[in-house]
Design a protein around this motif. Structure first.
Motif, short mmCIF file in Angstrom:
data_model
loop_
_atom_site.label_atom_id
_atom_site.label_comp_id
_atom_site.label_asym_id
_atom_site.label_seq_id
_atom_site.Cartn_x
_atom_site.Cartn_y
_atom_site.Cartn_z
N MET A 81 1.49 -1.69 0.07
CA MET A 81 -0.11 0.10 0.17
C MET A 81 0.87 1.08 -0.03
O MET A 81 1.71 1.20 0.66
N HIS A 82 -0.01 2.20 -0.79
CA HIS A 82 1.44 3.56 -0.67
C HIS A 82 0.50 4.30 -1.90
O HIS A 82 -0.33 4.63 -1.80
N THR A 83 0.93 6.22 -0.94
CA THR A 83 0.39 7.08 -1.35
C THR A 83 1.62 7.59 -2.59
O THR A 83 2.75 7.57 -2.32
N ASP A 84 0.74 8.17 -4.07
CA ASP A 84 1.66 8.64 -5.22
C ASP A 84 2.63 9.86 -4.20
O ASP A 84 1.73 10.67 -3.56
N GLU A 85 3.48 10.69 -4.89
CA GLU A 85 3.62 12.14 -4.90
C GLU A 85 3.61 12.73 -4.95
O GLU A 85 2.36 12.83 -5.89
N PRO A 86 3.10 13.60 -4.63
CA PRO A 86 2.71 14.91 -4.39
C PRO A 86 3.06 15.58 -6.12
O PRO A 86 4.12 15.35 -6.28
N PRO A 87 2.55 16.50 -6.44
CA PRO A 87 1.14 17.59 -6.42
C PRO A 87 0.22 16.47 -6.72
O PRO A 87 -1.15 17.24 -6.67
N VAL A 88 0.64 15.79 -7.92
CA VAL A 88 -0.61 15.05 -8.60
C VAL A 88 -1.75 14.18 -7.52
O VAL A 88 -1.43 13.97 -7.07
N ILE A 89 -2.81 14.28 -8.15
CA ILE A 89 -3.89 14.29 -7.22
C ILE A 89 -4.48 12.88 -8.72
O ILE A 89 -4.77 12.09 -7.97
N ALA A 90 -5.21 13.14 -9.55
CA ALA A 90 -5.38 12.08 -10.59
C ALA A 90 -4.60 11.97 -11.82
O ALA A 90 -4.50 12.29 -12.27
N LYS A 91 -5.01 11.07 -11.80
CA LYS A 91 -3.76 9.80 -13.24
C LYS A 91 -4.68 9.41 -14.14
O LYS A 91 -6.41 9.40 -13.63
N ILE A 92 -4.48 9.09 -15.26
CA ILE A 92 -5.04 8.14 -16.13
C ILE A 92 -4.48 6.87 -16.12
O ILE A 92 -2.79 6.80 -16.51
N TYR A 151 -1.36 18.79 -18.17
CA TYR A 151 -1.23 19.64 -16.93
C TYR A 151 -2.32 20.14 -16.32
O TYR A 151 -2.60 21.34 -15.36
N ASN A 152 -2.92 19.83 -16.75
CA ASN A 152 -4.68 19.96 -15.83
C ASN A 152 -5.64 18.60 -15.70
O ASN A 152 -6.20 17.33 -16.27
N GLU A 153 -5.22 18.69 -14.52
CA GLU A 153 -5.83 17.07 -13.73
C GLU A 153 -7.57 16.62 -13.97
O GLU A 153 -8.28 17.76 -14.13
N PRO A 154 -7.35 15.87 -14.49
CA PRO A 154 -9.12 15.43 -14.57
C PRO A 154 -9.09 15.33 -13.21
O PRO A 154 -10.43 14.15 -13.44
N LEU A 155 -9.94 15.82 -12.10
CA LEU A 155 -9.88 16.02 -11.16
C LEU A 155 -12.08 15.62 -10.85
O LEU A 155 -13.10 15.14 -10.04
N HIS A 156 -12.31 16.12 -12.71
CA HIS A 156 -13.63 16.66 -12.66
C HIS A 156 -14.99 15.48 -12.91
O HIS A 156 -15.74 15.37 -12.19
#
Length: 163
Positions: A81-92, A151-156
């Motif tokens: 279990m891990h958490t990815d490095e900031p600052p990215v929140i949403a990846k594909i 560049y524009n995270e798909p948070l929506h």
């Protein structure tokens, strides 16, 4: 915010084949030494320039690729279990090879499972909370998947509900 959102991609198989061909033609699978493998800027540009279907699909979602990595889960992989490095929140994450019977799994702060999805379709995933990859009993190796940051995270696409 949801942990993941499954994306529809009409050309998924064609894109997966193209991504796999990129890995093979650059001898990356046979030389990989870890689960997580970041592409160089030069390789990012190769992927962008040689995958028009992928770029058209991202463009249809108003997404511009910033960084690309790929993962390889093999019989020797020990992933926790891990958490990815900031600052990215949403990846594909885009499945490439042997992703059937493999799962992305997310956890709350008490290590209780809160979401799970089989890795057979592209997903937007939340990477800033604890998560891992789990292999089912009939999974095949190596499991290959690409991970794209924008560049524009798909948070929506992750909305505001808990999944």
């Amino acid at each position: 915010m949801k942990s993941y959102f499954i994306l529809n991609c009409e050309k998924q198989e064609r894109i997966a084949n193209s991504l796999y061909n990129f890995l093979e033609s650059n001898n990356l699978v046979s030389t990989a030494k870890s689960f997580w493998n970041s592409l160089t800027r030069q390789d990012v540009m190769k992927v962008i320039n040689t995958n028009p279907d992928l770029m058209e699909w991202f463009s249809s979602m108003n997404l511009r690729v910033r960084d690309i990595s790929w993962t390889m889960y093999s019989e020797k992989t020990n992933l926790s279990m891990h958490t990815d490095e900031p600052p990215v929140i949403a990846k594909i994450n885009f499945p490439v090879l042997n992703t059937e019977n493999t799962y992305n799994v997310w956890f709350d702060n008490n290590k209780k499972e809160i979401a799970r999805v089989e890795s057979t379709h592209p997903i937007v995933l939340r990477s800033n909370i604890p998560h891992t990859v789990e292999m089912g009993s009939i999974a095949k190796y190596p499991r290959l998947q690409f991970s794209f940051c924008f560049y524009n995270e798909p948070l929506h696409l992750l909305g505001s509900d808990t999944q």
